[in-house]
Scaffold this motif. Structure first.
Motif, short mmCIF file in Angstrom:
data_model
loop_
_atom_site.label_atom_id
_atom_site.label_comp_id
_atom_site.label_asym_id
_atom_site.label_seq_id
_atom_site.Cartn_x
_atom_site.Cartn_y
_atom_site.Cartn_z
N ILE A 152 0.80 -1.22 0.00
CA ILE A 152 0.00 0.00 0.00
C ILE A 152 0.84 1.27 0.00
CG2 ILE A 152 -1.98 -1.10 1.09
CD1 ILE A 152 -1.11 0.31 3.72
N SER A 153 2.14 1.17 0.21
CA SER A 153 2.98 2.37 0.12
C SER A 153 2.91 2.97 -1.28
CB SER A 153 4.44 2.03 0.45
OG SER A 153 4.56 1.57 1.78
N LEU A 154 2.59 2.16 -2.28
CA LEU A 154 2.47 2.65 -3.65
C LEU A 154 1.42 3.75 -3.77
CD1 LEU A 154 2.66 -0.74 -5.60
CD2 LEU A 154 4.36 1.09 -5.66
N THR A 155 0.43 3.74 -2.90
CA THR A 155 -0.61 4.77 -2.98
C THR A 155 -0.06 6.16 -2.69
OG1 THR A 155 -1.27 4.48 -0.66
CG2 THR A 155 -2.37 3.10 -2.31
N LEU A 156 1.09 6.22 -2.01
CA LEU A 156 1.71 7.51 -1.70
C LEU A 156 2.60 8.01 -2.83
CD1 LEU A 156 2.93 6.75 1.94
CD2 LEU A 156 0.86 8.01 1.29
N HIS A 157 3.07 7.09 -3.66
CA HIS A 157 4.09 7.42 -4.65
C HIS A 157 3.48 8.06 -5.90
CE1 HIS A 157 6.45 3.87 -2.70
NE2 HIS A 157 6.42 4.94 -1.93
N THR A 158 3.12 9.31 -5.79
CA THR A 158 2.54 10.04 -6.90
C THR A 158 3.16 11.43 -6.97
OG1 THR A 158 0.72 10.80 -5.48
CG2 THR A 158 0.32 8.85 -6.84
N HIS A 159 3.27 11.96 -8.18
CA HIS A 159 3.83 13.30 -8.37
C HIS A 159 2.76 14.34 -8.04
CE1 HIS A 159 5.90 16.72 -10.11
NE2 HIS A 159 6.96 15.97 -10.32
N GLY A 160 3.12 15.32 -7.20
CA GLY A 160 2.15 16.31 -6.77
C GLY A 160 1.50 17.06 -7.91
N LEU A 161 2.27 17.43 -8.93
CA LEU A 161 1.70 18.15 -10.07
C LEU A 161 0.71 17.29 -10.84
CD1 LEU A 161 4.83 20.07 -11.43
CD2 LEU A 161 2.92 20.99 -10.09
N GLU A 162 1.05 16.02 -10.98
CA GLU A 162 0.14 15.09 -11.67
C GLU A 162 -1.20 15.01 -10.94
OE1 GLU A 162 -0.49 10.27 -12.28
OE2 GLU A 162 1.41 11.04 -11.49
N VAL A 163 -1.14 14.88 -9.63
CA VAL A 163 -2.37 14.72 -8.85
C VAL A 163 -3.22 15.98 -8.90
CG1 VAL A 163 -3.29 14.34 -6.53
CG2 VAL A 163 -1.32 13.01 -7.32
N VAL A 164 -2.60 17.14 -8.74
CA VAL A 164 -3.35 18.39 -8.72
C VAL A 164 -3.97 18.68 -10.08
CG1 VAL A 164 -3.16 20.89 -8.49
CG2 VAL A 164 -2.07 19.40 -6.81
N VAL A 165 -3.19 18.55 -11.16
CA VAL A 165 -3.71 18.86 -12.49
C VAL A 165 -4.79 17.87 -12.90
CG1 VAL A 165 -3.13 19.00 -14.95
CG2 VAL A 165 -1.60 20.02 -13.24
N ALA A 166 -4.52 16.58 -12.75
CA ALA A 166 -5.52 15.57 -13.12
C ALA A 166 -6.76 15.69 -12.26
CB ALA A 166 -4.92 14.17 -13.00
N GLY A 167 -6.59 15.95 -10.96
CA GLY A 167 -7.73 16.10 -10.07
C GLY A 167 -8.57 17.31 -10.41
N ALA A 168 -7.92 18.42 -10.78
CA ALA A 168 -8.66 19.63 -11.15
C ALA A 168 -9.43 19.43 -12.45
CB ALA A 168 -7.70 20.81 -11.27
N VAL A 169 -8.79 18.79 -13.42
CA VAL A 169 -9.48 18.50 -14.69
C VAL A 169 -10.68 17.59 -14.45
CG1 VAL A 169 -9.26 17.40 -16.96
CG2 VAL A 169 -7.43 18.87 -16.09
#
Length: 249
Positions: free
Chosen positions: A116-133
């Motif tokens: 489950i540590s994989l759930t943390l391994h994400t790029h902040g810009l990816e998460v913010v941009v994809a989440g906003a879209v």
């Protein structure tokens, strides 16, 4: 409030189950490289969640809904999940095939351990941009905040479930719900496919479903080509010239 309770309980249960694995415990305690990486991602996720929450709130107020859902809430929530899952599948697939966008997604795939540590391994810009879209798309589709909260809660719980090291499944529901075995193949070095987040339906529809068998538990995970391993090195990876085609490199 209810979604916070569910996500907190799901996190505690998942972490408790993973602690039965000595390798998982070591990755957070005695394995210094992995511990530092995990802690850095954990702390950065708090900032990412705060920024995305603010962006989503702004979108909810300023972006108009183009559709009015006059159906029972259960149907609206189901429709929201299906539409959001389609967005997720498209975003995920593109990040794997586009060389530069892959630089924002490789952080989720360089780890050779599967837990489950994989759930943390994400790029902040990816998460913010994809989440906003995603938030803009769901808002334009007219879904209520409550329906979006149902999706986001399911997404969080499913993310923990499918990244768990445990050998569990949901029986016949594994044909529809992304299971740990199904998603393990997505992280395997020699497999391409299984881009769904919660459901398998779009992988089936678009021909990218790879169904698991016993080998799913013994494959090698990670990336085919060498990639940076370490929070800051991974974070600035997008500044490096891309080469090849996405994860195929």
């Amino acid at each position: 409030m209810w979604q916070l309770v569910i996500t907190a309980l799901a996190t505690l249960v998942a972490a408790g189950l993973e602690c039965r694995d000595p390798g998982f415990v070591a990755s957070w305690s005695t394995d210094r490289v992995r511990r530092n990486r995990n802690v850095a991602y954990l702390l950065s996720n708090f900032a990412v969640v705060a920024v995305l929450a603010a962006a989503t709130a702004w979108i909810g107020v300023n972006v108009p809904g183009l559709v009015r859902w006059e159906v029972p809430f259960a149907l609206e929530a189901l429709a929201c999940v299906l539409v959001a899952e389609l967005f997720n599948w498209i975003f995920h697939w593109i990040k794997h095939v586009h060389p530069w966008l892959w630089r924002f997604h490789l952080q989720h795939h360089v780890e050779e351990r599967y837990d489950i540590s994989l759930t943390l391994h994400t790029h902040g810009l990816e998460v913010v941009v994809a989440g906003a879209v995603m938030a803009v798309g769901l808002r334009l589709a007219g879904f209520s905040a409550a329906a979006v909260e149902v999706f986001s809660t399911l997404y969080f719980v499913a993310n923990l479930y499918k990244h768990g090291s445990w050998r569990v499944g949901l029986g016949w529901l594994d044909a529809v719900v992304v299971s740990p075995a199904f998603h393990r193949l997505h992280h395997a070095k020699d497999v391409e496919g299984n881009y769904g987040s919660i459901l398998t339906v779009y992988d089936v529809l678009f021909g990218t479903a790879v169904w698991p068998d016993e080998r799913a538990w013994s494959l090698e995970y990670g990336t085919k080509s060498p990639e940076p391993f370490g929070y800051w090195a991974e974070w600035v990876s997008f500044l490096s010239p891309p080469g090849g085609a996405g994860r195929e490199r």
